[in-house]
Write a protein that holds these residues in place. Sequence first.
Motif, PDB file in Angstrom:
ATOM      1  N   SER B 381      10.415 -16.150 -51.613  1.00 21.52           N
ATOM      2  CA  SER B 381       9.084 -16.516 -51.301  1.00 21.52           C
ATOM      3  C   SER B 381       8.286 -17.416 -52.338  1.00 21.52           C
ATOM      4  N   VAL B 382       8.679 -17.297 -53.767  1.00 26.61           N
ATOM      5  CA  VAL B 382       8.239 -18.053 -54.825  1.00 26.61           C
ATOM      6  C   VAL B 382       8.766 -19.417 -54.400  1.00 26.61           C
ATOM      7  N   LEU B 383      10.013 -19.650 -54.069  1.00 30.93           N
ATOM      8  CA  LEU B 383      10.480 -21.017 -53.846  1.00 30.93           C
ATOM      9  C   LEU B 383       9.383 -21.591 -52.907  1.00 30.93           C
ATOM     10  N   ILE B 384       9.314 -20.983 -51.798  1.00 31.36           N
ATOM     11  CA  ILE B 384       8.229 -21.690 -50.444  1.00 31.36           C
ATOM     12  C   ILE B 384       6.921 -21.937 -51.189  1.00 31.36           C
ATOM     13  N   THR B 385       6.644 -20.842 -52.070  1.00 34.46           N
ATOM     14  CA  THR B 385       5.193 -21.160 -52.459  1.00 34.46           C
ATOM     15  C   THR B 385       5.071 -22.364 -53.438  1.00 34.46           C
ATOM     16  N   CYS B 386       6.045 -22.747 -54.131  1.00 38.38           N
ATOM     17  CA  CYS B 386       6.211 -23.786 -55.115  1.00 38.38           C
ATOM     18  C   CYS B 386       6.258 -25.081 -54.193  1.00 38.38           C
ATOM     19  N   ARG B 387       6.967 -25.029 -53.186  1.00 39.57           N
ATOM     20  CA  ARG B 387       7.005 -26.257 -52.646  1.00 39.57           C
ATOM     21  C   ARG B 387       5.592 -26.593 -51.882  1.00 39.57           C
ATOM     22  N   PHE B 388       4.822 -25.741 -51.883  1.00 36.39           N
ATOM     23  CA  PHE B 388       3.379 -26.034 -51.114  1.00 36.39           C
ATOM     24  C   PHE B 388       2.608 -26.855 -52.183  1.00 36.39           C
ATOM     25  N   PHE B 389       3.212 -27.100 -53.478  1.00 38.76           N
ATOM     26  CA  PHE B 389       2.326 -27.841 -54.553  1.00 38.76           C
ATOM     27  C   PHE B 389       3.052 -29.418 -54.500  1.00 38.76           C
ATOM     28  N   ASP B 390       4.048 -29.610 -54.030  1.00 35.43           N
ATOM     29  CA  ASP B 390       4.651 -31.085 -53.971  1.00 35.43           C
ATOM     30  C   ASP B 390       5.251 -31.478 -52.766  1.00 35.43           C
ATOM     31  N   THR B 391       4.927 -30.979 -51.728  1.00 36.39           N
ATOM     32  CA  THR B 391       5.377 -31.501 -50.324  1.00 36.39           C
ATOM     33  C   THR B 391       3.791 -31.480 -49.470  1.00 36.39           C
ATOM     34  N   SER B 392       3.836 -32.638 -48.447  1.00 38.26           N
ATOM     35  CA  SER B 392       2.594 -32.631 -48.045  1.00 38.26           C
ATOM     36  C   SER B 392       2.677 -32.110 -46.563  1.00 38.26           C
ATOM     37  N   MET B 393       3.089 -30.644 -46.453  1.00 37.23           N
ATOM     38  CA  MET B 393       3.033 -29.919 -45.341  1.00 37.23           C
ATOM     39  C   MET B 393       1.661 -29.619 -44.705  1.00 37.23           C
ATOM     40  N   SER B 394       1.708 -29.569 -43.530  1.00 37.60           N
ATOM     41  CA  SER B 394       0.329 -29.233 -42.899  1.00 37.60           C
ATOM     42  C   SER B 394      -0.051 -27.635 -43.315  1.00 37.60           C
ATOM     43  N   PHE B 395      -1.212 -27.528 -43.146  1.00 33.12           N
ATOM     44  CA  PHE B 395      -1.770 -26.077 -43.380  1.00 33.12           C
ATOM     45  C   PHE B 395      -1.097 -24.855 -42.552  1.00 33.12           C
ATOM     46  N   VAL B 396      -0.941 -25.505 -41.221  1.00 31.29           N
ATOM     47  CA  VAL B 396      -0.606 -24.606 -40.149  1.00 31.29           C
ATOM     48  C   VAL B 396       1.088 -24.031 -40.400  1.00 31.29           C
ATOM     49  N   VAL B 397       1.740 -25.134 -40.787  1.00 28.11           N
ATOM     50  CA  VAL B 397       3.224 -25.069 -41.336  1.00 28.11           C
ATOM     51  C   VAL B 397       3.297 -24.055 -42.380  1.00 28.11           C
ATOM     52  N   ARG B 398       2.509 -24.260 -43.430  1.00 26.57           N
ATOM     53  CA  ARG B 398       2.387 -23.438 -44.697  1.00 26.57           C
ATOM     54  C   ARG B 398       2.082 -22.102 -44.314  1.00 26.57           C
ATOM     55  N   GLY B 399       1.069 -21.842 -43.314  1.00 26.31           N
ATOM     56  CA  GLY B 399       0.577 -20.671 -43.000  1.00 26.31           C
ATOM     57  C   GLY B 399       1.660 -19.977 -42.293  1.00 26.31           C
ATOM     58  N   LEU B 400       2.291 -20.505 -41.508  1.00 24.77           N
ATOM     59  CA  LEU B 400       3.554 -19.829 -40.390  1.00 24.77           C
ATOM     60  C   LEU B 400       4.830 -19.456 -41.463  1.00 24.77           C
ATOM     61  N   LEU B 401       5.114 -20.307 -42.446  1.00 27.22           N
ATOM     62  CA  LEU B 401       5.869 -19.998 -43.156  1.00 27.22           C
ATOM     63  C   LEU B 401       5.705 -18.647 -44.135  1.00 27.22           C
ATOM     64  N   PHE B 402       4.530 -18.668 -44.752  1.00 22.28           N
ATOM     65  CA  PHE B 402       4.238 -17.347 -45.391  1.00 22.28           C
ATOM     66  C   PHE B 402       4.232 -16.033 -44.388  1.00 22.28           C
ATOM     67  N   VAL B 403       3.683 -16.426 -42.931  1.00 32.36           N
ATOM     68  CA  VAL B 403       3.955 -15.270 -42.135  1.00 32.36           C
ATOM     69  C   VAL B 403       5.279 -14.889 -41.783  1.00 32.36           C
ATOM     70  N   ILE B 404       6.229 -15.790 -41.701  1.00 27.21           N
ATOM     71  CA  ILE B 404       7.584 -15.512 -41.632  1.00 27.21           C
ATOM     72  C   ILE B 404       8.298 -14.808 -42.818  1.00 27.21           C
ATOM     73  N   VAL B 405       7.982 -15.286 -44.051  1.00 25.53           N
ATOM     74  CA  VAL B 405       8.131 -14.681 -45.300  1.00 25.53           C
ATOM     75  C   VAL B 405       7.983 -13.253 -45.356  1.00 25.53           C
ATOM     76  N   GLY B 406       6.484 -13.011 -44.989  1.00 24.78           N
ATOM     77  CA  GLY B 406       6.016 -11.656 -45.122  1.00 24.78           C
ATOM     78  C   GLY B 406       6.618 -10.736 -44.374  1.00 24.78           C
ATOM     79  N   ALA B 407       6.542 -11.273 -42.974  1.00 27.22           N
ATOM     80  CA  ALA B 407       7.563 -10.569 -41.987  1.00 27.22           C
ATOM     81  C   ALA B 407       9.044 -10.113 -42.284  1.00 27.22           C
ATOM     82  N   GLY B 408       9.615 -11.309 -42.938  1.00 28.40           N
ATOM     83  CA  GLY B 408      11.029 -10.891 -43.427  1.00 28.40           C
ATOM     84  C   GLY B 408      11.230  -9.816 -44.213  1.00 28.40           C
TER      85      GLY B 408
END
Lengths: 185, 424
Positions: B381-408
Amino acid sequence: MKRIYVIGLFLVLTAAQLFVPGQMIWKHENVLSSGNMYKFKTQPIDPTDPFRGKYITLNFELNSFRSFDNKFTYGDQVYVYLRKDEEGFAIADTVSKESLKNERDYVVAEVTGNYNGKVNFSLPFNRFYMEEDKAPKAEKVYTELNRVDSLNSALVYAKVYIKDGLGVLEDVMIDEVSMKDYVKR
Amino acid sequence: MSIRFRKELDILVRDNMITAEQSLRIEEYYAMKTSDRPNRLFTIFGIFGALLVGSGIVLILGHNWDNFSRLIKTILAFIPMCIGQILVGYSIFKKKNNSWKEASGTFLFFGVGISISLVSQIYHIPGDLAFFLLIWISLCLPLIYLLKSHAVALLCVIFSTYYAIEVGYWKYGSKEVPWTYLLFLGAIIPHYYKVTKENINSLTITIFNWVLPLSICIALGTFIKENEELGFVMYITLFGLLYNVGKLPIYNKLSTLKNGFVAIGSLGTVVMFMTFTFREVWKEIPFEYVMNSTEFYISLFLLLLVLLVIIFSQKTDRIKGFDIFKIVFSVFWIIFFVPMLVEVPTLITNVIVLILGLNLIKKGSEAMSFGRLNYGLLIISVLITCRFFDTSMSFVVRGLLFVIVGAGFFVANYLMFKKQKIKS
C-alpha cells in the motif's frame, strides 16, 4: 572469573575512580596556588549542561590576532603567549602554531575562524559554573549595565591563574565584586 | 500464584474435572516456578531505586551551591562515589545476591558521574560533554564484568550512544568520528553474548535485543561526514546485518516482539528501499564515490560482517527456507555502485519492494500470521501511495488502485481468519 581476580580488578577500578577526580583537583589546585593571575575582559551568557548544571559562557575580548597566514584553520590549536598591561589585563604577546621556547605564560586556544587578516580563537576557560538561579541573572545584569545608552558601563573580567599552559578560572568580577555576590544585590 | 487461579482450581475440583490431588500438584508446580519472583522484583526495585537516587543527586548538585567552600564541595564530590564503592565492595566480598550487585553497581555508576561533574564544577573545567561522558563510561565499564551487572551494561550502552551523538551530531562544526563508541560496544558485547547463552528468554535479553540494535542504528549516522551518499550503503548493509543476526539459530525461539534485531533490520530495509523507489532520490546520487573514505571502509566492514553471519547461519541451520530479507541488501550494493541510467535502479527498487511485500503476504498466510500478512500488505500500500507522487496516473486509476488494495486487506485477512477457524 576467579575471586582473587575479581577482588584485584575491583581494587584497581576503585583506585582509578578515585584517581581521576583526585588528579583533576591536584592539577587545578596547583595552578591556583602557584600560577600567575591574569584578568581577561569578558561578556557572560548563560547556558546549561545536563549533568553539571548552570554555567555562564564567557565571551572574552581577547579572541583574535592579526595574521594573513592561511595555515591557521578552524579547529587548530594555537599557543597564545601572554603578557599583562599596567592594570593586569591579559594581552596576547605572540601567537604560534608550535610551542615556543620562552619563559612567558601561555594558554592553548582553538582557532574558530580565519578571515581577512584576522584569526579568531576561543580561550579554553570559558565556562563559569554558578548557582542555577544566578546564571541567568548574571547575563541580565551584564546586558543592563552595558547597554549602548548606559552612562556607566561596568567592567567585567575573569580572574584566571595560569601555569604551564593550564588556565584555571577562579572568579568572574563585575566592577571588582565577585559576580556571585553582585547578582545577590 | 494469583487468588483467581486458585479459585479456578477449586471450581475444577468441585466440577470433578481434576482431582484434589492433581489440584495440589498444579499448585506446587506453579509455586516452584515462581519461587524466584520476589528476588527478581527486589532486583528491579533496587536498580530503579539506585537510578532515581543517583540521578536525583546529579540534579541536586547541578544547582551549584555557591555557599559551600571549595573544600566542602570537594568532599561532597567524593561522598556518593565512595558510598557506591563501599556498597559494591560489600557485594563482592560478602558474595551478595544479584539484587545487591545490580543496585550497588547502578549507584556507583552515578556516583562516578557525580564525582567528576562536581570537580568540573568546582574548578570551572571547560572540557566538553563528550569528553566527560568518555571518562565516565571508561571508569564504569569494568563494573559490568566485576558484578555481572545487566543494569550497568545497559547504562553503558545508553551513555555510549549519548557519547556518540554528542561527538557526531551535536558538536558544532566537528568532523570528529566517535571511534571510542566501537570500543565501548566491543567491551559490552561479550557480556550480552554470555547472558544470551545462559537464558535467551529472559527479560534482560529482550531489553538488550532492542537497545543494542537501536543504539547501533543511532550511532552509525555519527560516522557519516563528508560522503553522505555512502551513508545509504552503510545503513542498508547495517539493516541487512541486524536482520541476519536476528535470524541466527540462537534467536530461533524468540517472537518478533522479543527480537529487536529482526524487527529493526526488516523495517529499516523496507524504509531504505522504499526511499529509493523515487526517481528523484537516484537523481541526487552522484556517479562517482570517494572510495578512500571512512564511510566506504565502514560499509565494507559491515558487508564483511553480514557475509560472515550468513555463512555461519547457513552452516549451522540449513533447514530454513530462502529468506529474501537476508540478502536483499546486496542488490542495493549492485545498483548503487554499477553506473546505469536512473530509470533502471528506480525500477529495480520498486520491483524489490513489491517482492518484499508479496513475500511477506505469502509467508504470513502460510504461517497463519496476521502480523506478517498485514505488514506485507502495508508495504504494498505504501509503495502504491508513493508512486502517486511521481507518476502521472489519472485520478480514476489511482482511486481504483486504492480500492483494490483496500479490498485486498479485507479479503486476505478474512480468508486467513476463515482458514484459521477451519483448522481450529
